[in-house]
Design a protein around this motif. Sequence first.
Motif, PDB file in Angstrom:
ATOM      1  N   VAL A   1      46.826  12.180  56.689  1.00 40.05           N
ATOM      2  CA  VAL A   1      45.487  12.700  56.422  1.00 40.05           C
ATOM      3  C   VAL A   1      45.050  13.432  57.684  1.00 40.05           C
ATOM      4  O   VAL A   1      44.958  12.835  58.756  1.00 40.05           O
ATOM      5  N   LEU A   2      44.799  14.724  57.557  1.00 41.77           N
ATOM      6  CA  LEU A   2      44.495  15.556  58.719  1.00 41.77           C
ATOM      7  C   LEU A   2      43.002  15.642  59.008  1.00 41.77           C
ATOM      8  O   LEU A   2      42.593  15.669  60.165  1.00 41.77           O
ATOM      9  N   HIS A   3      42.194  15.722  57.954  1.00 49.50           N
ATOM     10  CA  HIS A   3      40.756  15.896  58.176  1.00 49.50           C
ATOM     11  C   HIS A   3      40.001  15.631  56.878  1.00 49.50           C
ATOM     12  O   HIS A   3      40.466  16.001  55.799  1.00 49.50           O
TER      13      HIS A   3
ATOM     14  N   GLY B   1      41.745  20.902  61.233  1.00 48.28           N
ATOM     15  CA  GLY B   1      42.898  20.597  60.377  1.00 48.28           C
ATOM     16  C   GLY B   1      44.178  21.187  60.929  1.00 48.28           C
ATOM     17  O   GLY B   1      45.220  20.520  60.960  1.00 48.28           O
ATOM     18  N   ARG B   2      44.125  22.435  61.395  1.00 47.50           N
ATOM     19  CA  ARG B   2      45.310  23.087  61.994  1.00 47.50           C
ATOM     20  C   ARG B   2      45.780  22.341  63.238  1.00 47.50           C
ATOM     21  O   ARG B   2      46.980  22.116  63.421  1.00 47.50           O
ATOM     22  N   ALA B   3      44.841  21.985  64.105  1.00 48.10           N
ATOM     23  CA  ALA B   3      45.197  21.291  65.351  1.00 48.10           C
ATOM     24  C   ALA B   3      45.848  19.940  65.061  1.00 48.10           C
ATOM     25  O   ALA B   3      46.845  19.567  65.695  1.00 48.10           O
ATOM     26  N   ARG B   4      45.322  19.220  64.085  1.00 53.12           N
ATOM     27  CA  ARG B   4      45.898  17.919  63.745  1.00 53.12           C
ATOM     28  C   ARG B   4      47.256  18.075  63.086  1.00 53.12           C
ATOM     29  O   ARG B   4      48.156  17.265  63.300  1.00 53.12           O
ATOM     30  N   TYR B   5      47.438  19.125  62.294  1.00 49.24           N
ATOM     31  CA  TYR B   5      48.740  19.399  61.690  1.00 49.24           C
ATOM     32  C   TYR B   5      49.773  19.712  62.785  1.00 49.24           C
ATOM     33  O   TYR B   5      50.892  19.190  62.756  1.00 49.24           O
TER      34      TYR B   5
ATOM     35  N   VAL C   1      45.739  26.165  56.736  1.00 49.04           N
ATOM     36  CA  VAL C   1      45.828  25.062  57.700  1.00 49.04           C
ATOM     37  C   VAL C   1      47.276  24.892  58.154  1.00 49.04           C
ATOM     38  O   VAL C   1      47.547  24.730  59.342  1.00 49.04           O
ATOM     39  N   GLY C   2      48.222  24.930  57.214  1.00 51.27           N
ATOM     40  CA  GLY C   2      49.628  24.798  57.568  1.00 51.27           C
ATOM     41  C   GLY C   2      50.492  24.698  56.332  1.00 51.27           C
ATOM     42  O   GLY C   2      50.012  24.394  55.237  1.00 51.27           O
TER      43      GLY C   2
END
Length: 68
Positions: A33-35, A52-56, A4-5
């Motif tokens: 909190v990402l997801h 999760g990646r997009a929110r990170y 995810v990151g």
Amino acid sequence: MATVGAGVWEIRVRVAGAFRLFFVAKFAEAVYVLHVFQKKSQQTPRLDLELGRARYQAVLRDRSKGGK
């Protein structure tokens, strides 16, 4: 959760099913909190990883613009 990151961690909860929470706590000002989602198969669904990646990435963009 390096997929995810960098600095993203995962919490696994098994209560009435399997749940996952992706978060990043490497910044002094907040824990992000990402997801959070319920797992229904052994493998983490691609859509949940992508979300999760997009929110990170959104957190990183916001921080680089001076936001918190």
